[in-house]
Design a protein around this motif. Structure first.
Motif, PDB file in Angstrom:
ATOM      1  N   LEU A  24       0.829  -1.200   0.000  1.00  0.00           N
ATOM      2  CA  LEU A  24       0.000   0.000   0.000  1.00  0.00           C
ATOM      3  C   LEU A  24       0.866   1.254   0.000  1.00  0.00           C
ATOM      4  CD1 LEU A  24      -2.795  -0.935   2.563  1.00  0.00           C
ATOM      5  CD2 LEU A  24      -2.858  -1.105   0.076  1.00  0.00           C
ATOM      6  N   VAL A  25       0.461   2.231  -0.787  1.00  0.00           N
ATOM      7  CA  VAL A  25       1.113   3.543  -0.811  1.00  0.00           C
ATOM      8  C   VAL A  25       0.026   4.606  -0.695  1.00  0.00           C
ATOM      9  CG1 VAL A  25       3.118   2.847  -2.182  1.00  0.00           C
ATOM     10  CG2 VAL A  25       1.070   3.664  -3.347  1.00  0.00           C
ATOM     11  N   GLU A  26       0.453   5.783  -0.306  1.00  0.00           N
ATOM     12  CA  GLU A  26      -0.487   6.897  -0.209  1.00  0.00           C
ATOM     13  C   GLU A  26      -0.506   7.662  -1.523  1.00  0.00           C
ATOM     14  OE1 GLU A  26      -1.341   8.804   4.124  1.00  0.00           O
ATOM     15  OE2 GLU A  26       0.480   9.441   3.112  1.00  0.00           O
ATOM     16  N   VAL A  71       2.348   9.773  -3.160  1.00  0.00           N
ATOM     17  CA  VAL A  71       3.121  10.301  -2.040  1.00  0.00           C
ATOM     18  C   VAL A  71       4.246   9.290  -1.776  1.00  0.00           C
ATOM     19  CG1 VAL A  71       3.075  10.954   0.390  1.00  0.00           C
ATOM     20  CG2 VAL A  71       1.085  11.415  -1.072  1.00  0.00           C
ATOM     21  N   PRO A  72       5.505   9.711  -1.926  1.00  0.00           N
ATOM     22  CA  PRO A  72       6.603   8.755  -1.726  1.00  0.00           C
ATOM     23  C   PRO A  72       6.639   8.238  -0.283  1.00  0.00           C
ATOM     24  CG  PRO A  72       7.423  10.855  -2.578  1.00  0.00           C
ATOM     25  CD  PRO A  72       5.980  11.038  -2.261  1.00  0.00           C
ATOM     26  N   PRO A  73       7.059   6.981  -0.106  1.00  0.00           N
ATOM     27  CA  PRO A  73       7.202   6.467   1.262  1.00  0.00           C
ATOM     28  C   PRO A  73       8.182   7.339   2.049  1.00  0.00           C
ATOM     29  CG  PRO A  73       7.531   4.730  -0.372  1.00  0.00           C
ATOM     30  CD  PRO A  73       7.438   6.017  -1.116  1.00  0.00           C
ATOM     31  N   LYS A  74       8.068   7.301   3.370  1.00  0.00           N
ATOM     32  CA  LYS A  74       8.913   8.140   4.225  1.00  0.00           C
ATOM     33  C   LYS A  74      10.392   7.866   4.023  1.00  0.00           C
ATOM     34  CE  LYS A  74       5.426   8.756   7.744  1.00  0.00           C
ATOM     35  NZ  LYS A  74       5.003   8.536   9.108  1.00  0.00           N
ATOM     36  N   ASN A  77      13.706   9.357   0.413  1.00  0.00           N
ATOM     37  CA  ASN A  77      14.133  10.744   0.316  1.00  0.00           C
ATOM     38  C   ASN A  77      15.649  10.808   0.502  1.00  0.00           C
ATOM     39  OD1 ASN A  77      14.807  11.289   3.211  1.00  0.00           O
ATOM     40  ND2 ASN A  77      12.632  10.795   3.452  1.00  0.00           N
ATOM     41  N   VAL A  78      16.233  11.907   0.128  1.00  0.00           N
ATOM     42  CA  VAL A  78      17.685  12.069   0.134  1.00  0.00           C
ATOM     43  C   VAL A  78      18.257  11.938   1.538  1.00  0.00           C
ATOM     44  CG1 VAL A  78      19.559  13.693  -0.337  1.00  0.00           C
ATOM     45  CG2 VAL A  78      17.695  13.455  -1.975  1.00  0.00           C
ATOM     46  N   GLU A  79      17.626  12.552   2.530  1.00  0.00           N
ATOM     47  CA  GLU A  79      18.161  12.530   3.889  1.00  0.00           C
ATOM     48  C   GLU A  79      18.223  11.114   4.450  1.00  0.00           C
ATOM     49  OE1 GLU A  79      15.359  14.538   3.104  1.00  0.00           O
ATOM     50  OE2 GLU A  79      16.692  16.201   2.601  1.00  0.00           O
ATOM     51  N   PHE A  80      17.120  10.389   4.338  1.00  0.00           N
ATOM     52  CA  PHE A  80      17.056   9.035   4.874  1.00  0.00           C
ATOM     53  C   PHE A  80      18.076   8.128   4.176  1.00  0.00           C
ATOM     54  CE2 PHE A  80      15.538   4.674   4.943  1.00  0.00           C
ATOM     55  CZ  PHE A  80      15.192   4.489   6.265  1.00  0.00           C
ATOM     56  N   LEU A  81      18.113   8.186   2.854  1.00  0.00           N
ATOM     57  CA  LEU A  81      19.019   7.312   2.100  1.00  0.00           C
ATOM     58  C   LEU A  81      20.481   7.668   2.345  1.00  0.00           C
ATOM     59  CD1 LEU A  81      17.002   7.027  -1.227  1.00  0.00           C
ATOM     60  CD2 LEU A  81      17.217   5.299   0.574  1.00  0.00           C
ATOM     61  N   GLU A  97      19.044  -1.394   8.609  1.00  0.00           N
ATOM     62  CA  GLU A  97      17.648  -1.769   8.408  1.00  0.00           C
ATOM     63  C   GLU A  97      17.032  -0.938   7.282  1.00  0.00           C
ATOM     64  OE1 GLU A  97      13.537  -2.064  10.977  1.00  0.00           O
ATOM     65  OE2 GLU A  97      15.434  -1.755  12.013  1.00  0.00           O
ATOM     66  N   MET A  98      16.424  -1.653   6.357  1.00  0.00           N
ATOM     67  CA  MET A  98      15.709  -1.033   5.244  1.00  0.00           C
ATOM     68  C   MET A  98      14.391  -1.774   5.077  1.00  0.00           C
ATOM     69  SD  MET A  98      17.459   1.466   3.869  1.00  0.00           S
ATOM     70  CE  MET A  98      16.756   1.704   2.253  1.00  0.00           C
ATOM     71  N   PRO A  99      13.393  -1.133   4.453  1.00  0.00           N
ATOM     72  CA  PRO A  99      12.154  -1.874   4.175  1.00  0.00           C
ATOM     73  C   PRO A  99      12.464  -3.112   3.335  1.00  0.00           C
ATOM     74  CG  PRO A  99      11.851   0.470   3.788  1.00  0.00           C
ATOM     75  CD  PRO A  99      13.310   0.264   4.035  1.00  0.00           C
TER      76      PRO A  99
END
Length: 183
Positions: A24-26, A71-74, A77-81, A97-99
């Protein structure tokens, strides 16, 4: 990681993407749609500008028809990656840990909904670097396999799929070598 033809008796990356499209995605719908029932479940109603959660396959379908924004998953994004890449490089013995299906979901979204992402080129580059760092770790880890104790903590589905053929053959050989007859 490209494998020779005899080792390709596993799920293809495209099949993994198809499986990941069940997640599921938003979305932010641009159309109104009543609740719709599918085999996998009922989704909706869609009422702009309210967000809705639907499967990725449905979001991509609506996106291609210009009927929603995804809406991209949380985590996409550049900061998280960037933070995960730093962790991946700093911890040579563990995977961060990654999805579980991050590689597949990211590929689908970058290929089909890059206009909904902030800095898609930088995200693509970070994902490539993260994937290469994780592949290097898994190659190094395969050389240290101990058939009595195995842990694949924080391995994602694409990574498991890539090492499965080599791993199965290796574990089979190690088991044969460890039997009492060969001792």
């Amino acid at each position: 990681m490209a494998l020779p033809p005899p080792l390709r008796d596993t799920v293809t990356p495209q099949e993994l993407e198809m499986i990941a499209c069940q997640q599921l995605v938003e979305i932010i719908p641009l159309i109104t749609m009543e609740k719709t029932a599918f085999i996998s479940g009922a989704y909706g109603p869609l009422r702009p500008p309210n967000k809705a959660k639907i499967p990725l396959w449905m979001a991509v379908n609506l996106k291609m028809k210009k009927k929603c924004h995804i809406v991209p998953p949380k985590w996409l994004n550049v900061e998280f990656l960037s933070e995960r890449l730093e962790r991946e490089v700093a911890q040579p013995d563990a995977f961060c840990e990654m999805p579980f299906r991050f590689a597949e979901v990211a590929k689908v979204l970058i290929d089909l909904a890059s206009d909904d992402l902030e800095n898609p080129d930088q995200i693509r580059s970070l994902l490539k670097d993260l994937r290469e760092a994780r592949q290097a770790k898994s190659r190094a880890g395969l050389s240290q396999i101990d058939h009595s104790d195995l842990s694949l903590t924080n391995f994602c589905s694409m990574e498991i799929n890539e090492i499965r053929p080599v791993f199965v053959q290796s574990m089979s050989l190690l088991t044969k070598l460890k039997t009492p007859e060969n001792a």
